[in-house]
Design a protein around this motif. Structure first.
Motif, PDB file in Angstrom:
ATOM      1  N   ALA A  73     -18.166 -10.603   3.064  1.00 32.18           N
ATOM      2  CA  ALA A  73     -17.817  -9.494   3.883  1.00 32.18           C
ATOM      3  C   ALA A  73     -18.631  -9.371   5.183  1.00 32.18           C
ATOM      4  O   ALA A  73     -18.038  -9.311   6.365  1.00 32.18           O
ATOM      5  CB  ALA A  73     -17.827  -8.137   3.347  1.00 32.18           C
ATOM      6  N   ALA A  75      -9.837 -12.825   0.435  1.00 36.09           N
ATOM      7  CA  ALA A  75      -9.341 -11.632   1.010  1.00 36.09           C
ATOM      8  C   ALA A  75      -9.658 -10.533   0.230  1.00 36.09           C
ATOM      9  O   ALA A  75      -9.995  -9.659   0.576  1.00 36.09           O
ATOM     10  CB  ALA A  75      -7.805 -11.661   1.372  1.00 36.09           C
ATOM     11  N   ALA A  76      -9.395 -10.669  -1.079  1.00 32.94           N
ATOM     12  CA  ALA A  76      -9.707  -9.478  -1.964  1.00 32.94           C
ATOM     13  C   ALA A  76     -11.157  -9.186  -2.332  1.00 32.94           C
ATOM     14  O   ALA A  76     -11.480  -8.074  -1.945  1.00 32.94           O
ATOM     15  CB  ALA A  76      -9.232  -9.794  -3.347  1.00 32.94           C
ATOM     16  N   ALA A 131     -12.485  -7.521   0.949  1.00 29.33           N
ATOM     17  CA  ALA A 131     -12.079  -6.015   1.106  1.00 29.33           C
ATOM     18  C   ALA A 131     -12.824  -5.202   0.314  1.00 29.33           C
ATOM     19  O   ALA A 131     -13.308  -4.246   0.416  1.00 29.33           O
ATOM     20  CB  ALA A 131     -10.546  -5.835   0.353  1.00 29.33           C
ATOM     21  N   THR A 161     -19.370 -10.683  -2.884  1.00 28.00           N
ATOM     22  CA  THR A 161     -18.556  -9.734  -2.279  1.00 28.00           C
ATOM     23  C   THR A 161     -19.155  -9.433  -0.796  1.00 28.00           C
ATOM     24  O   THR A 161     -18.565  -9.492   0.327  1.00 28.00           O
ATOM     25  CB  THR A 161     -18.002  -8.666  -3.013  1.00 28.00           C
ATOM     26  OG1 THR A 161     -19.247  -8.222  -3.525  1.00 28.00           O
ATOM     27  CG2 THR A 161     -17.112  -9.369  -4.113  1.00 28.00           C
ATOM     28  N   LEU A 216      -8.106  -3.035   9.620  1.00 31.28           N
ATOM     29  CA  LEU A 216      -8.576  -3.953   8.671  1.00 31.28           C
ATOM     30  C   LEU A 216      -7.542  -4.844   8.189  1.00 31.28           C
ATOM     31  O   LEU A 216      -7.872  -5.993   8.053  1.00 31.28           O
ATOM     32  CB  LEU A 216      -9.499  -3.066   7.645  1.00 31.28           C
ATOM     33  CG  LEU A 216     -10.754  -2.495   7.778  1.00 31.28           C
ATOM     34  CD1 LEU A 216     -10.996  -1.482   6.703  1.00 31.28           C
ATOM     35  CD2 LEU A 216     -11.772  -3.401   8.228  1.00 31.28           C
ATOM     36  N   VAL A 217      -6.383  -4.255   7.948  1.00 34.26           N
ATOM     37  CA  VAL A 217      -5.585  -5.125   7.340  1.00 34.26           C
ATOM     38  C   VAL A 217      -5.174  -6.334   8.335  1.00 34.26           C
ATOM     39  O   VAL A 217      -4.927  -7.399   7.767  1.00 34.26           O
ATOM     40  CB  VAL A 217      -4.170  -4.386   7.085  1.00 34.26           C
ATOM     41  CG1 VAL A 217      -2.906  -5.310   7.142  1.00 34.26           C
ATOM     42  CG2 VAL A 217      -4.252  -3.460   5.913  1.00 34.26           C
ATOM     43  N   ALA A 242      -7.897  -8.932   8.176  1.00 35.46           N
ATOM     44  CA  ALA A 242      -7.860  -9.619   7.127  1.00 35.46           C
ATOM     45  C   ALA A 242      -6.743 -10.574   7.117  1.00 35.46           C
ATOM     46  O   ALA A 242      -7.067 -11.855   6.476  1.00 35.46           O
ATOM     47  CB  ALA A 242      -7.899  -8.823   5.790  1.00 35.46           C
ATOM     48  N   ALA A 250      -7.404   1.561   8.678  1.00 36.23           N
ATOM     49  CA  ALA A 250      -7.238   0.855   7.640  1.00 36.23           C
ATOM     50  C   ALA A 250      -6.099  -0.296   8.203  1.00 36.23           C
ATOM     51  O   ALA A 250      -6.048  -1.394   7.809  1.00 36.23           O
ATOM     52  CB  ALA A 250      -6.471   1.771   6.613  1.00 36.23           C
ATOM     53  N   CYS A 277       0.821  -1.158   0.037  1.00 35.99           N
ATOM     54  CA  CYS A 277       0.082   0.040   0.118  1.00 35.99           C
ATOM     55  C   CYS A 277       0.853   1.256   0.065  1.00 35.99           C
ATOM     56  O   CYS A 277       0.627   2.208  -0.465  1.00 35.99           O
ATOM     57  CB  CYS A 277      -0.939   0.073   1.011  1.00 35.99           C
ATOM     58  SG  CYS A 277      -2.088   1.351   1.111  1.00 35.99           S
TER      59      CYS A 277
END
Length: 678
Positions: A561, A428-429, A432, A557, A231-232, A235, A228, A132
């Motif tokens: 989530a 994971a994608a 997100a 998705t 969240l990282v 995940a 953020a 990132c």
């Protein structure tokens, strides 16, 4: 006894059986590779100053628009604190590194079984964070001159702290995400996963809170950087945990996805799910099937159904309850009701509905197994009714169906479509993307009226399944689209003053994400928000609008989530925080109603020796919401079970007739190409 190989060592640790510990040189090599990756990204800082500064301003403007820009308040206060300012500077530079490295070393030496997945998740956190930094450089607020922040490091001349000359080679454009928060939170999450002592977890939580405060007060990060970073971590732990950590979960502890419904339950919103089973008794002796016969059938299968013989342990503020074995009071769990009137005549439909209303609004006590299965006679000739009720913490709607199949004849296994499980990176994608989509859903426009008590009106609707499928086929929709259209159109027709309704009905549509091999216990559903038009006009236009926007139910998705938040995020939160989160997101502030369409058996089944004619789902009202609708296809009929708060619609018959009328209008409408309503 030891065994060595080029890949690692097998050693006894803490008196346990020998476990696999990775070789130290390989671990250090991976760590150096991560540092090299970071250094390469940092080397290009001088070429990205303008982009990073613009990104920093954009993030701050977004925070101002969201009214969460608290950094200036914290920074202005800390700038005047002298010694405390210096301590904060050192805390920012040192504590997160010490905490993370100390935990990794301890795990490597004492808990290599935990170390493997913990190290993997930590590596993913850093890889994702550094990536990132490379793709989206962000200048910290202290370096964006026109934002007006005080650089506390330079103000206090803090030697060796982040941003001082001693570490001037560090990446200065790595604000998003905050790895300081990520590392501190990662420590806390790992400690929670390994069930560390309460005091240790509390100290770690304080460290996370302190680090979050410091990164903003020292003007090194924005609050969105901290979010953020969190969240990282969530995940990456989710990716690393299932393969190597799942075996350490204690099965009798109530999982987060199930405890969610314990937290949201209130006296006005009992959280039990179930079904109303209509039985044909025309060929059976009077009084059959009996509650005694039903209880005997359940008793014969109870060893395979642990929740039928378990209650919740005594609650604790900091520990989730567990399921513990207890005695079963069969007279209470499987009672018998006779609705025959004083004149000896059947009590009729109204007597049955009155009892169903009472069962729907009465909470299941937590000091005994949280289920009931009443047997009801005397409301109509040749008919009986059984009502299975189970607390939502035991199972979701489809879980209740699967558990009920244990008592039915002949033996039947509900087919669950096999789904190809996506890989971890793909999951994971998708999570997100789904989290970003959920963040854009916002809140509904307006609220629907609700009662202050648990008043309920249960409604049962029959619609020929061929009719519903024909509507869907003719108008290029799906059965769920037709169901949603019938609920929205029926509500508009049944409400005394449609002008009081919001323009769109926000519905939480539950989707099954249960693994075919999973047990029937627990909640394995996800929820996707749909906005249904409530305006006037032909019902076909309403259906066209819903069909045009229902693709979100199938992309996966949002469902992934939602499941991630319910299961993984919830499991990481301490019980008080999880309770607050559940009560905040589940209810009338975010949706108006719950709708579910569930699969069912396609053969004739018998309960306690009686043929089952129809089965109607019963779904609980979420706090602050006045409507649920559950559908189940059975014996060629779409059985729709409805729960209404009378503050919305007092006349249940008006609503059930309106739903049927909508379906009749759609069935009579010719196929046409329509533009969805706006």
């Amino acid at each position: 006894m030891t065994d060595s190989s080029p890949a690692g060592d097998r050693r006894a640790v803490g008196g346990a059986d020998s476990v696999w510990r990775p070789t130290l040189w390989r671990e250090l090599t991976c760590a150096l590779a991560l540092l090299a990756f970071y250094a390469v990204v940092a080397a290009f800082d001088s070429h990205r100053q303008e982009v990073a500064e613009r990104n920093g301003r954009d993030i701050f403007r977004l925070e101002q628009w969201l009214h969460i820009d608290i950094e200036h308040t914290l920074n202005d206060w800390l700038a005047d604190q002298g010694l405390l300012r210096t301590i904060a500077n050192y805390e920012y530079a040192i504590s997160y590194v010490v905490a993370a490295v100390a935990l990794l070393v301890w795990l490597y030496l004492r808990r290599p079984d935990v170390y493997r997945w913990a190290r993997t998740s930590f590596g993913l956190v850093n890889i994702l964070g550094i990536t990132c930094f490379a793709l989206f450089p962000v200048m910290p607020p202290r370096l964006v001159a026109d934002l007006g922040f005080v650089d506390t490091v330079r103000l206090g001349h803090t030697w060796g702290s982040w941003g001082s000359p001693l570490v001037s080679s560090a990446n200065q454009l790595a604000a998003m995400p905050s790895l300081h928060v990520a590392w501190a939170l990662w420590v806390s999450v790992v400690l929670a996963r390994m069930r560390a002592g309460r005091l240790v977890q509390l100290l770690s939580a304080v460290h996370v809170a302190g680090t979050t405060f410091v990164i903003m007060a020292t003007a090194n990060h924005y609050i969105l950087d901290a979010l953020a970073g969190a969240l990282v971590v969530l995940a990456c732990v989710a990716i690393a945990w299932p393969a190597e950590g799942a075996a350490t979960v204690t099965t009798n502890r109530v999982p987060a996805a199930d405890a969610f419904f314990l937290h949201v339950e209130t006296p006005a919103a009992p959280q039990h799910v179930g079904g109303v089973v209509m039985l044909d008794t025309s060929g059976l002796p009077a009084g059959q099937p009996s509650a005694e016969r039903l209880a005997a059938d359940i008793r014969a299968k109870i060893d395979a159904l642990p929740r039928f013989r378990q209650r919740l342990s005594q609650p604790s503020r900091w520990r989730r309850p567990r399921w513990v074995d207890c005695e079963v009071d069969w007279d209470w769990h499987v009672p018998s009701y006779d609705l025959t009137g004083p004149d000896g005549l059947p009590g009729g439909e109204q007597a049955l509905y009155a009892l169903l209303d009472e069962l729907a609004r009465t909470p299941l006590p937590r000091d005994r197994p949280m289920w009931r299965f009443p047997m009801i006679h005397g409301f109509a000739p040749g008919r009986a009714c059984a009502v299975l009720l189970m607390h939502h913490s035991i199972a979701d709607g489809i879980g209740v169906v699967r558990q009920a199949l244990n008592f039915l004849e002949p033996a039947y296994a509900l087919p669950v479509p096999a789904r190809r499980k996506p890989g971890r990176l793909r999951s994971a994608a998708a999570i997100a993307v789904g989290l970003a989509q959920l963040a854009t859903d916002g809140r509904p426009s307006g609220r629907l009226p609700t009662s202050a008590t648990a008043l309920r009106r249960v409604g049962l609707v029959q619609i020929p399944l061929d009719e519903v499928r024909g509507i869907a086929r003719r108008h290029r929709a799906r059965v769920t689209d037709v169901l949603l259209s019938a609920v929205a159109g029926g509500l508009r027709r049944a409400v005394p003053d449609p002008g009081t309704l919001p323009p769109r009905l926000r519905v939480s549509v539950t989707l099954m994400v249960r693994d075919p091999s999973s047990t029937a216990e627990g909640n394995a559903t996800a929820a996707v928000i749909m906005d249904l038009p409530l305006g006037p006009g032909p019902e076909l236009e309403r259906l066209a609008d819903i069909a045009a926007h229902s693709n979100r139910l199938r992309t996966g998705t949002r469902a992934l989530a939602t499941r991630f938040v319910m299961q993984t995020v919830g499991d990481l939160l301490p019980p008080p925080a999880h309770a607050w989160f559940a009560r905040t997101v589940y209810g009338g502030r975010f949706f108006h109603a719950v709708v579910s369409n569930m699969p069912a058996p396609d053969i004739q089944l018998f309960l306690a020796g009686a043929p089952m004619r129809e089965v109607y789902p019963m779904l609980p009202l979420a706090p602050g919401t006045p409507l649920t609708a559950g559908a189940l296809g059975w014996n060629g009929v779409l059985c729709l079970g409805i729960e209404l708060d009378p503050a919305l619609v007092a006349d249940r018959e008006a609503f059930t007739k309106a739903v049927s009328a909508v379906c009749a209008e759609l069935a009579a409408a010719p196929a046409a190409q329509l533009t969805p309503t706006t």
